[in-house]
Design an enzyme around this catalytic site. Structure first.
Site, mmCIF file in Angstrom:
data_model
loop_
_atom_site.group_PDB
_atom_site.id
_atom_site.type_symbol
_atom_site.label_atom_id
_atom_site.label_comp_id
_atom_site.label_asym_id
_atom_site.label_seq_id
_atom_site.Cartn_x
_atom_site.Cartn_y
_atom_site.Cartn_z
ATOM 1 N N SER A 68 26.481 -33.724 -5.527
ATOM 2 C CA SER A 68 25.853 -32.550 -4.918
ATOM 3 C C SER A 68 24.501 -32.943 -4.318
ATOM 4 C CB SER A 68 25.720 -31.434 -5.960
ATOM 5 O OG SER A 68 25.413 -30.201 -5.352
ATOM 6 N N LYS A 126 17.168 -7.531 1.584
ATOM 7 C CA LYS A 126 16.075 -8.099 0.799
ATOM 8 C C LYS A 126 16.578 -8.558 -0.560
ATOM 9 C CE LYS A 126 11.968 -9.234 -0.472
ATOM 10 N NZ LYS A 126 11.372 -10.457 0.066
#
Length: 342
Positions: A167, A219
């Site tokens: 990763s 948001k």
């Protein structure tokens, strides 16, 4: 009368002992508070000298005095020959052992700063001994960017993986010009994952209201306590896909021979398999890589060390080098502070 004098003398001694312990505790507490933000220093060690010391240890056991004298003369001639070519290759060996937050990236940046002050473009090389299962996009993205500073200045970088570079760890490896990994090292995991626990139904079941007020439609698209809407879930999934696309683009740029259709699915491979997939350039342990490089270059291990505090210097001579050994004294200092504050 002497009985009361004895009691007074005992009390005075006890008071002096308590005062001394209190003063010591106060000193330890003050020095302990200075630990945060201690300056870091760069330590450089010649690996060639380390190999030579090991060789000399064996020489004394294997050869007699005459043979050692002949060997010493031959090696002096080799050393003079190397000294006559000042533009010989230098290899700087850095280490990075990553955690989920890539918390040692600042140390890596400092070591890269140090290397860039002396490294010669297109002559010297950096070997990064890398071990990391990955972590945050921001942390490992920064780590890869720090390594790219070397490439930008035409300093060749080789990433050496002995156990795992997955990763974000593999993203860092891709920032190098070459990736070398031990046969059973794990590499890859070109994917993105996000896990967010949601307790909204539990709150609702117990008649607990939770309000989350935001300005802006997305948001807070996914929340731990608020209800996750289909639109919010899709927006969050889109962000993950965007990050995955950026990850794949970075790998494609740095590893053009890799078949992204096959390797960018989040899976991991042994290095012995990854060579054929274009994820790794060669199979070798980091120790073997450096052992071969020592004959053609001067090797320097570059590491960040933390300057010892006055407290550590004071107790180092008493066998308290390990910070954990000072724990009882630290607890005494904390207890004294609590008593004083009360």
């Amino acid at each position: 009368m002497p009985f009361w004098l004895d009691i007074a003398a005992f009390a005075l001694k006890a008071l002096l002992i308590v005062a001394m312990l209190a003063a010591l505790a106060a000193l330890i507490a003050r020095l302990t508070r200075r630990d945060a933000g201690r300056p870091r220093e760069i330590e450089v060690r010649s690996l060639n000298e380390r190999y030579e010391q090991m060789r000399d240890e064996f020489d004394t056991k294997i050869f007699d005095r005459k043979e050692r004298r002949l060997l010493a003369k031959a090696r002096k001639r080799e050393a003079r020959a190397r000294a006559a070519t000042p533009k010989g290759k230098r290899v700087y060996v850095l280490g990075f052992k990553g955690d989920p937050m890539a918390s040692t990236v600042k140390q890596l940046a400092l070591e890269i700063d140090a290397v860039l002050t002396v490294a010669r473009p297109e002559t010297d090389e950096v070997v990064l001994r890398l071990q990391s299962p990955g972590g945050t996009v921001t942390g490992y993205g920064l780590a890869a960017a720090e390594l790219s500073r070397l490439r930008d200045r035409r300093i060749k970088v080789t990433a050496s993986v002995d156990q795992v570079a997955a990763s974000g760890g593999y993203m860092m490896a891709c920032a190098a010009d070459k990736i070398v990994a031990a046969p059973f090292a794990l590499v890859g995991s070109i994917g993105v994952v996000a896990q967010v626990p949601n307790l909204h139904r539990l709150l609702k079941k117990n008649d607990i209201d939770y309000e989350e007020l935001t300005a802006g439609e997305f948001k807070r698209s996914v929340s731990m306590l608020g209800e996750i809407t289909p639109a919010g879930r899709e927006h969050f999934r889109g962000k993950i896909e965007d990050t995955h696309t950026a990850f794949k683009s970075f790998v494609a740029e740095r590893r053009p021979t890799a078949d992204l259709a096959k390797v960018a699915n989040g899976d991991v491979w042994l290095a012995s398999e990854a060579v054929n997939l274009g994820l790794v350039d060669a199979v070798s342990t980091g120790d073997d890589l450096l052992f071969h490089l020592k004959d053609e270059a001067r090797l320097f291990e570059v590491a960040t060390v933390t300057r010892k505090t006055l407290l550590q210097q004071l107790f180092g001579g008493l066998g308290f080098e390990d910070r954990s050994a000072l724990a009882p004294l630290g607890e005494l200092a904390k207890a004294f502070i609590r008593i004083r504050n009360n």
